[in-house]
Design a protein around this motif. Structure first.
Motif, PDB file in Angstrom:
ATOM      1  N   PHE A 131       0.819  -1.218   0.000  1.00 37.94           N
ATOM      2  CA  PHE A 131       0.000   0.000   0.000  1.00 37.94           C
ATOM      3  C   PHE A 131       0.854   1.270   0.000  1.00 37.94           C
ATOM      4  O   PHE A 131       0.393   2.317  -0.411  1.00 37.94           O
ATOM      5  CB  PHE A 131      -0.946   0.005   1.215  1.00 37.94           C
ATOM      6  N   ASN A 175      -8.875   1.194  -1.698  1.00 35.25           N
ATOM      7  CA  ASN A 175      -8.527  -0.127  -1.174  1.00 35.25           C
ATOM      8  C   ASN A 175      -8.632  -0.185   0.344  1.00 35.25           C
ATOM      9  O   ASN A 175      -9.029  -1.207   0.904  1.00 35.25           O
ATOM     10  CB  ASN A 175      -7.119  -0.509  -1.617  1.00 35.25           C
ATOM     11  N   GLU A 176      -8.279   0.931   0.998  1.00 35.60           N
ATOM     12  CA  GLU A 176      -8.384   0.935   2.455  1.00 35.60           C
ATOM     13  C   GLU A 176      -9.846   0.887   2.893  1.00 35.60           C
ATOM     14  O   GLU A 176     -10.208   0.206   3.854  1.00 35.60           O
ATOM     15  CB  GLU A 176      -7.645   2.135   3.043  1.00 35.60           C
ATOM     16  N   SER A 219      -2.217   7.420  -4.325  1.00 33.45           N
ATOM     17  CA  SER A 219      -3.163   7.727  -3.248  1.00 33.45           C
ATOM     18  C   SER A 219      -4.623   7.540  -3.672  1.00 33.45           C
ATOM     19  O   SER A 219      -5.458   7.168  -2.849  1.00 33.45           O
ATOM     20  CB  SER A 219      -2.938   9.152  -2.751  1.00 33.45           C
ATOM     21  N   LYS A 269     -10.085  -9.590   9.089  1.00 32.62           N
ATOM     22  CA  LYS A 269      -9.194  -8.480   8.801  1.00 32.62           C
ATOM     23  C   LYS A 269      -8.057  -8.954   7.908  1.00 32.62           C
ATOM     24  O   LYS A 269      -7.316  -9.860   8.292  1.00 32.62           O
ATOM     25  CB  LYS A 269      -8.639  -7.915  10.103  1.00 32.62           C
ATOM     26  N   LYS A 278      -5.129   3.922  -3.145  1.00 32.98           N
ATOM     27  CA  LYS A 278      -4.909   3.524  -1.764  1.00 32.98           C
ATOM     28  C   LYS A 278      -6.170   3.753  -0.940  1.00 32.98           C
ATOM     29  O   LYS A 278      -6.591   2.894  -0.161  1.00 32.98           O
ATOM     30  CB  LYS A 278      -3.755   4.359  -1.201  1.00 32.98           C
ATOM     31  N   PHE A 279      -6.791   4.903  -1.144  1.00 33.80           N
ATOM     32  CA  PHE A 279      -7.989   5.229  -0.371  1.00 33.80           C
ATOM     33  C   PHE A 279      -9.096   4.196  -0.628  1.00 33.80           C
ATOM     34  O   PHE A 279      -9.659   3.627   0.300  1.00 33.80           O
ATOM     35  CB  PHE A 279      -8.479   6.639  -0.713  1.00 33.80           C
ATOM     36  N   ASN A 286     -10.947  -2.673   2.537  1.00 32.26           N
ATOM     37  CA  ASN A 286     -10.468  -3.525   3.634  1.00 32.26           C
ATOM     38  C   ASN A 286     -11.359  -3.352   4.857  1.00 32.26           C
ATOM     39  O   ASN A 286     -11.723  -4.321   5.520  1.00 32.26           O
ATOM     40  CB  ASN A 286      -9.033  -3.140   4.024  1.00 32.26           C
ATOM     41  N   PHE A 287     -11.715  -2.103   5.131  1.00 30.97           N
ATOM     42  CA  PHE A 287     -12.554  -1.775   6.277  1.00 30.97           C
ATOM     43  C   PHE A 287     -13.938  -2.419   6.112  1.00 30.97           C
ATOM     44  O   PHE A 287     -14.467  -3.049   7.033  1.00 30.97           O
ATOM     45  CB  PHE A 287     -12.663  -0.248   6.379  1.00 30.97           C
ATOM     46  N   LYS A 339      -4.886  -7.599   4.978  1.00 31.80           N
ATOM     47  CA  LYS A 339      -4.107  -6.403   4.612  1.00 31.80           C
ATOM     48  C   LYS A 339      -4.499  -5.895   3.235  1.00 31.80           C
ATOM     49  O   LYS A 339      -4.423  -4.709   2.948  1.00 31.80           O
ATOM     50  CB  LYS A 339      -2.613  -6.736   4.642  1.00 31.80           C
ATOM     51  N   ASP A 340      -4.880  -6.802   2.344  1.00 26.48           N
ATOM     52  CA  ASP A 340      -5.272  -6.364   0.999  1.00 26.48           C
ATOM     53  C   ASP A 340      -6.426  -7.229   0.507  1.00 26.48           C
ATOM     54  O   ASP A 340      -6.233  -8.312  -0.026  1.00 26.48           O
ATOM     55  CB  ASP A 340      -4.081  -6.468   0.044  1.00 26.48           C
TER      56      ASP A 340
END
Lengths: 224, 131
Positions: free
Chosen positions: A120, A131-132, A125, A145, A128-129, A135-136, A147-148
């Motif tokens: 990440f 994908n984050e 960016s 949980k 990244k946003f 994940n959430f 990581k990716d």
């Protein structure tokens, strides 16, 4: 050890030939699923398969989405009696060398499912946003949980490929697979992989708007 | 009794909708069950437009207060329910379509790439023809 690489492709005429050649060079069995592309993807793939006399091509007559294409590819692979099934993006963002890294835990019997975890920190960016967020969302909806969650490079052993049932047709498939892993108590590990960011691959995959669409879909699934 | 414009529009709309439903049923494009459902819905709409005061009774019974409010709330709830049903139906159809597309893709994988495959498919077809 028979490793089958499933490549779902939707309008990837610019990159699919290079991806297939790299995979053939490394000696993998390839299954391309053309998901009703409107460009020349089908013809390019079928020409390469004819030339090499190797590989499988499944064609969706209508575009049904990433999830549907992955399921078709996995089902086609299961007919061929595989040991490992790897999913690999057609846009050229993965390094073919990483197929062995994600397959290794399965070959050694350490894991049922492996996800290739992108770095990440190197991710632009805008991606990244998205994908984050995903994940959430995966954590909230499936209680696991990772990581990716949205990585396109994954490996399954035969048992996992047979047990996991993919219903999501679109990009929500990545989260659903992780949910299925948990539901069936399969063993999951994440292995770091390289990602090749080109201008082309930047325009595809999980960006912010795609992330929001997946969120809407997941909420709808709960209400159903 | 004064006839208001909304009453004329609603009655006209109801009659058009009923006619369309009957025509679709006759063409086999609507099931008998759905015809009855739609028939009833539009009859209620027409009835309420002719006798707007009839809703006052239902309104006071349910505690909503005004008759018009009752009709609007009922209409909204019914619309939501229908949208929900439609959404589910479309979702089912999408799923079936995907299954169909997948089955075709699997059956016809590598079709026309190898001569052997063609022969195999042909003989399989002939086998089916014999059955």
């Amino acid at each position: 050890m028979k490793i089958f690489v499933v490549v779902p492709a939707y309008n990837e005429e610019k990159t699919i030939a290079k991806v297939m050649e790299d995979l053939f060079e490394m000696g993998y069995e390839i299954i391309v699923v053309d998901d009703g592309s409107s460009d020349d993807t089908y013809n390019i793939v079928s020409r390469i398969i004819k030339e090499k006399k190797h590989g499988l091509l499944c064609r969706h007559l209508l575009n049904r989405g990433l999830g549907a294409a992955l399921r078709t590819g996995i089902e086609a692979a299961l007919i061929e009696d595989p040991d490992v099934i790897v999913t690999f993006d057609a846009d050229g963002q993965h390094d073919p060398q990483d197929i062995l890294s994600v397959s290794r835990p399965i070959i050694n019997g350490d894991s049922d499912v492996v996800i290739g975890e992108r770095n990440f920190k190197q991710m632009p960016s805008s991606k990244k946003f998205g994908n984050e967020v995903m994940n959430f969302i995966t954590m909230i909806f499936y209680g696991i949980k990772v990581k990716d969650s949205q990585s396109g490079l994954r490996a399954f052993n035969r048992k996992a490929a047979e047990t996991i049932i993919i219903n999501a047709r679109d990009y929500g498939v990545s989260s659903e697979i992780i949910g299925e892993v948990k539901r069936h108590n399969l063993k999951l590990v994440e292995i770091p992989i390289k990602t090749i960011y080109t201008d082309y691959s930047m325009t595809k995959g999980t960006n912010t708007s795609e992330g929001l669409k997946i969120l809407a879909k997941l909420i709808m699934n709960i209400l159903k | 009794m004064m006839i208001e414009l909304y009453q004329i529009i609603a009655i006209f709309l109801g009659l058009v909708a009923i006619t369309l439903s009957i025509l679709r049923f006759r063409d086999g494009k609507m099931s008998l069950g759905m015809l009855i459902v739609w028939f009833l819905i539009w009859l209620i709409v027409i009835f309420i437009s002719i006798f707007p005061n009839s809703t006052n009774y239902l309104a006071s019974m349910t505690g909503i207060g005004r008759g018009l409010d009752f009709a609007l709330i009922l209409g909204l709830l019914l619309s939501f329910y229908l949208i929900f049903k439609m959404y589910n139906k479309i979702e089912n159809i999408e799923e079936e379509l995907t299954d169909l597309v997948r089955e075709l893709a699997l059956q016809r994988r590598n079709m026309g790439m190898e001569e052997d495959d063609k022969v195999k498919n042909k003989s399989e077809n002939e086998k089916f023809a014999d059955d």
